[in-house]
Design a protein around this motif. Sequence first.
Motif, PDB file in Angstrom:
ATOM      1  N   VAL A  72       0.846  -1.191   0.000  1.00  0.00           N
ATOM      2  CA  VAL A  72       0.000   0.000   0.000  1.00  0.00           C
ATOM      3  C   VAL A  72       0.882   1.242   0.000  1.00  0.00           C
ATOM      4  O   VAL A  72       2.047   1.193   0.390  1.00  0.00           O
ATOM      5  CB  VAL A  72      -0.956   0.043   1.212  1.00  0.00           C
ATOM      6  N   SER A  73       0.312   2.353  -0.446  1.00  0.00           N
ATOM      7  CA  SER A  73       0.992   3.647  -0.430  1.00  0.00           C
ATOM      8  C   SER A  73       0.198   4.610   0.431  1.00  0.00           C
ATOM      9  O   SER A  73      -1.029   4.697   0.305  1.00  0.00           O
ATOM     10  CB  SER A  73       1.124   4.215  -1.852  1.00  0.00           C
ATOM     11  N   ILE A  74       0.895   5.336   1.308  1.00  0.00           N
ATOM     12  CA  ILE A  74       0.238   6.321   2.163  1.00  0.00           C
ATOM     13  C   ILE A  74       0.624   7.719   1.700  1.00  0.00           C
ATOM     14  O   ILE A  74       1.813   8.070   1.700  1.00  0.00           O
ATOM     15  CB  ILE A  74       0.640   6.130   3.636  1.00  0.00           C
ATOM     16  N   PRO A  75      -0.347   8.540   1.302  1.00  0.00           N
ATOM     17  CA  PRO A  75      -0.047   9.916   0.878  1.00  0.00           C
ATOM     18  C   PRO A  75      -0.017  10.862   2.077  1.00  0.00           C
ATOM     19  O   PRO A  75      -0.587  10.579   3.132  1.00  0.00           O
ATOM     20  CB  PRO A  75      -1.231  10.256  -0.042  1.00  0.00           C
ATOM     21  N   PHE A  76       0.664  11.992   1.900  1.00  0.00           N
ATOM     22  CA  PHE A  76       0.616  13.039   2.910  1.00  0.00           C
ATOM     23  C   PHE A  76      -0.819  13.509   3.087  1.00  0.00           C
ATOM     24  O   PHE A  76      -1.512  13.810   2.117  1.00  0.00           O
ATOM     25  CB  PHE A  76       1.463  14.235   2.483  1.00  0.00           C
ATOM     26  N   TRP A  77      -1.277  13.603   4.325  1.00  0.00           N
ATOM     27  CA  TRP A  77      -2.573  14.195   4.604  1.00  0.00           C
ATOM     28  C   TRP A  77      -2.459  15.714   4.637  1.00  0.00           C
ATOM     29  O   TRP A  77      -1.379  16.268   4.882  1.00  0.00           O
ATOM     30  CB  TRP A  77      -3.094  13.708   5.955  1.00  0.00           C
ATOM     31  N   THR A  78      -3.578  16.363   4.398  1.00  0.00           N
ATOM     32  CA  THR A  78      -3.684  17.808   4.587  1.00  0.00           C
ATOM     33  C   THR A  78      -4.843  18.057   5.551  1.00  0.00           C
ATOM     34  O   THR A  78      -5.525  17.117   5.974  1.00  0.00           O
ATOM     35  CB  THR A  78      -3.956  18.543   3.265  1.00  0.00           C
ATOM     36  N   GLU A  79      -5.079  19.309   5.894  1.00  0.00           N
ATOM     37  CA  GLU A  79      -6.180  19.623   6.801  1.00  0.00           C
ATOM     38  C   GLU A  79      -7.527  19.231   6.214  1.00  0.00           C
ATOM     39  O   GLU A  79      -8.443  18.836   6.937  1.00  0.00           O
ATOM     40  CB  GLU A  79      -6.177  21.122   7.120  1.00  0.00           C
ATOM     41  N   LYS A  80      -7.653  19.304   4.888  1.00  0.00           N
ATOM     42  CA  LYS A  80      -8.934  19.044   4.238  1.00  0.00           C
ATOM     43  C   LYS A  80      -9.004  17.683   3.547  1.00  0.00           C
ATOM     44  O   LYS A  80     -10.070  17.302   3.060  1.00  0.00           O
ATOM     45  CB  LYS A  80      -9.225  20.144   3.210  1.00  0.00           C
ATOM     46  N   TRP A  81      -7.890  16.982   3.468  1.00  0.00           N
ATOM     47  CA  TRP A  81      -7.843  15.745   2.666  1.00  0.00           C
ATOM     48  C   TRP A  81      -7.097  14.671   3.442  1.00  0.00           C
ATOM     49  O   TRP A  81      -5.890  14.755   3.636  1.00  0.00           O
ATOM     50  CB  TRP A  81      -7.155  16.040   1.332  1.00  0.00           C
ATOM     51  N   LYS A  82      -7.836  13.665   3.922  1.00  0.00           N
ATOM     52  CA  LYS A  82      -7.238  12.596   4.720  1.00  0.00           C
ATOM     53  C   LYS A  82      -7.713  11.231   4.211  1.00  0.00           C
ATOM     54  O   LYS A  82      -8.486  10.540   4.876  1.00  0.00           O
ATOM     55  CB  LYS A  82      -7.583  12.765   6.202  1.00  0.00           C
ATOM     56  N   PRO A  83      -7.254  10.830   3.041  1.00  0.00           N
ATOM     57  CA  PRO A  83      -7.689   9.539   2.492  1.00  0.00           C
ATOM     58  C   PRO A  83      -7.155   8.378   3.327  1.00  0.00           C
ATOM     59  O   PRO A  83      -6.013   8.399   3.798  1.00  0.00           O
ATOM     60  CB  PRO A  83      -7.078   9.539   1.087  1.00  0.00           C
ATOM     61  N   ASP A  84      -7.977   7.348   3.512  1.00  0.00           N
ATOM     62  CA  ASP A  84      -7.551   6.187   4.287  1.00  0.00           C
ATOM     63  C   ASP A  84      -7.954   4.870   3.624  1.00  0.00           C
ATOM     64  O   ASP A  84      -8.101   3.849   4.297  1.00  0.00           O
ATOM     65  CB  ASP A  84      -8.101   6.262   5.708  1.00  0.00           C
ATOM     66  N   SER A  85      -8.120   4.899   2.295  1.00  0.00           N
ATOM     67  CA  SER A  85      -8.508   3.670   1.587  1.00  0.00           C
ATOM     68  C   SER A  85      -7.446   2.583   1.723  1.00  0.00           C
ATOM     69  O   SER A  85      -7.752   1.392   1.627  1.00  0.00           O
ATOM     70  CB  SER A  85      -8.761   3.974   0.103  1.00  0.00           C
ATOM     71  N   TRP A  86      -6.196   2.989   1.967  1.00  0.00           N
ATOM     72  CA  TRP A  86      -5.097   2.034   2.140  1.00  0.00           C
ATOM     73  C   TRP A  86      -5.288   1.165   3.388  1.00  0.00           C
ATOM     74  O   TRP A  86      -4.777   0.046   3.461  1.00  0.00           O
ATOM     75  CB  TRP A  86      -3.757   2.770   2.237  1.00  0.00           C
ATOM     76  N   LEU A  87      -6.021   1.681   4.380  1.00  0.00           N
ATOM     77  CA  LEU A  87      -6.206   0.928   5.621  1.00  0.00           C
ATOM     78  C   LEU A  87      -6.958  -0.376   5.376  1.00  0.00           C
ATOM     79  O   LEU A  87      -6.647  -1.406   5.991  1.00  0.00           O
ATOM     80  CB  LEU A  87      -6.956   1.793   6.637  1.00  0.00           C
ATOM     81  N   GLU A  88      -7.914  -0.352   4.466  1.00  0.00           N
ATOM     82  CA  GLU A  88      -8.682  -1.562   4.176  1.00  0.00           C
ATOM     83  C   GLU A  88      -7.783  -2.677   3.653  1.00  0.00           C
ATOM     84  O   GLU A  88      -7.948  -3.849   3.998  1.00  0.00           O
ATOM     85  CB  GLU A  88      -9.792  -1.260   3.169  1.00  0.00           C
ATOM     86  N   LYS A  89      -6.783  -2.309   2.834  1.00  0.00           N
ATOM     87  CA  LYS A  89      -5.864  -3.329   2.302  1.00  0.00           C
ATOM     88  C   LYS A  89      -4.960  -3.880   3.408  1.00  0.00           C
ATOM     89  O   LYS A  89      -4.635  -5.079   3.425  1.00  0.00           O
ATOM     90  CB  LYS A  89      -5.026  -2.741   1.171  1.00  0.00           C
ATOM     91  N   ILE A  90      -4.535  -3.010   4.331  1.00  0.00           N
ATOM     92  CA  ILE A  90      -3.736  -3.488   5.464  1.00  0.00           C
ATOM     93  C   ILE A  90      -4.546  -4.492   6.270  1.00  0.00           C
ATOM     94  O   ILE A  90      -4.045  -5.543   6.682  1.00  0.00           O
ATOM     95  CB  ILE A  90      -3.286  -2.314   6.355  1.00  0.00           C
ATOM     96  N   LEU A  91      -5.826  -4.182   6.496  1.00  0.00           N
ATOM     97  CA  LEU A  91      -6.687  -5.079   7.255  1.00  0.00           C
ATOM     98  C   LEU A  91      -6.953  -6.380   6.505  1.00  0.00           C
ATOM     99  O   LEU A  91      -7.023  -7.454   7.104  1.00  0.00           O
ATOM    100  CB  LEU A  91      -8.009  -4.376   7.581  1.00  0.00           C
ATOM    101  N   GLU A  92      -7.080  -6.302   5.176  1.00  0.00           N
ATOM    102  CA  GLU A  92      -7.261  -7.525   4.381  1.00  0.00           C
ATOM    103  C   GLU A  92      -6.047  -8.434   4.533  1.00  0.00           C
ATOM    104  O   GLU A  92      -6.184  -9.649   4.703  1.00  0.00           O
ATOM    105  CB  GLU A  92      -7.461  -7.164   2.905  1.00  0.00           C
ATOM    106  N   ASN A  93      -4.860  -7.853   4.459  1.00  0.00           N
ATOM    107  CA  ASN A  93      -3.639  -8.646   4.665  1.00  0.00           C
ATOM    108  C   ASN A  93      -3.622  -9.239   6.072  1.00  0.00           C
ATOM    109  O   ASN A  93      -3.268 -10.410   6.266  1.00  0.00           O
ATOM    110  CB  ASN A  93      -2.405  -7.781   4.463  1.00  0.00           C
ATOM    111  N   ALA A  94      -3.994  -8.414   7.059  1.00  0.00           N
ATOM    112  CA  ALA A  94      -3.965  -8.862   8.451  1.00  0.00           C
ATOM    113  C   ALA A  94      -4.906 -10.030   8.690  1.00  0.00           C
ATOM    114  O   ALA A  94      -4.595 -10.949   9.455  1.00  0.00           O
ATOM    115  CB  ALA A  94      -4.309  -7.701   9.380  1.00  0.00           C
TER     116      ALA A  94
END
Length: 249
Positions: A72-94
Amino acid sequence: MVETNSDKILSDAGEGDVALLVVGDPFGATTHTDILLRARDLDIPTHIVHNASIMSAIGASGLQLYNFGQAVSIPFWTEKWKPDSWLEKILENARIGLHTLVLLDIKVKEQSEENLARGRKIFEPPRYMSPAVALEQILEAVSNSPLVSQTKGFESQQSYHKGPPKVLSPSHTLALTLSRVGTPHQGIKAGTLSDLEKLCEEDFGPPLHSLVIVGSRLHPVEVRYAGKWAIEGGSWERVAREVYGVIDE
């Protein structure tokens, strides 16, 4: 140029030899696959020279490559933009016990919103995400995600091949950070997410960085090898034994 003006690469390749040099392996990014497909459509012959990549060099951590799931790739968050779609893939692996390679954001030749809107070719200074920033974003995403319940950690078993973990509990989830892999100044640190979060950016040193979330199919050899980089006063071996259920052979 690869992202915004790849047609220029292909048009020149129709007239003579063109080399596209890639940091890492050419097939580590879908952008390069797209260029090859379009070259094929244009009857432009291609030749691939493979290269070292973090996708395989992550083995320097001591974790076995066949125990890794989706990267997975984690992008820099900003105050207005905090994507977390990568977390679902981490959980799938887990859920199936696999390690997750986490690639950290690199911002090079980026424009501010104002300069982009005004069409000014002024670029921001390069930014490279540190493990400290990545860990902060991961733990915030875990605490806020409806996909995650914070009620319990990994199920402890009596052998290293266990049932899937239920959640990413910061104190019960092992991880490694890797910095400058393949250089004389390579640095690796191992501990729980909570252990690693306590470190500051200076502890990891300069870029480039990556991170691994350790899955429950953790083998005794992996624990022993990566234990060389366990944070002093941390919980690497204890959590591997008591939470992951790893029994040394």
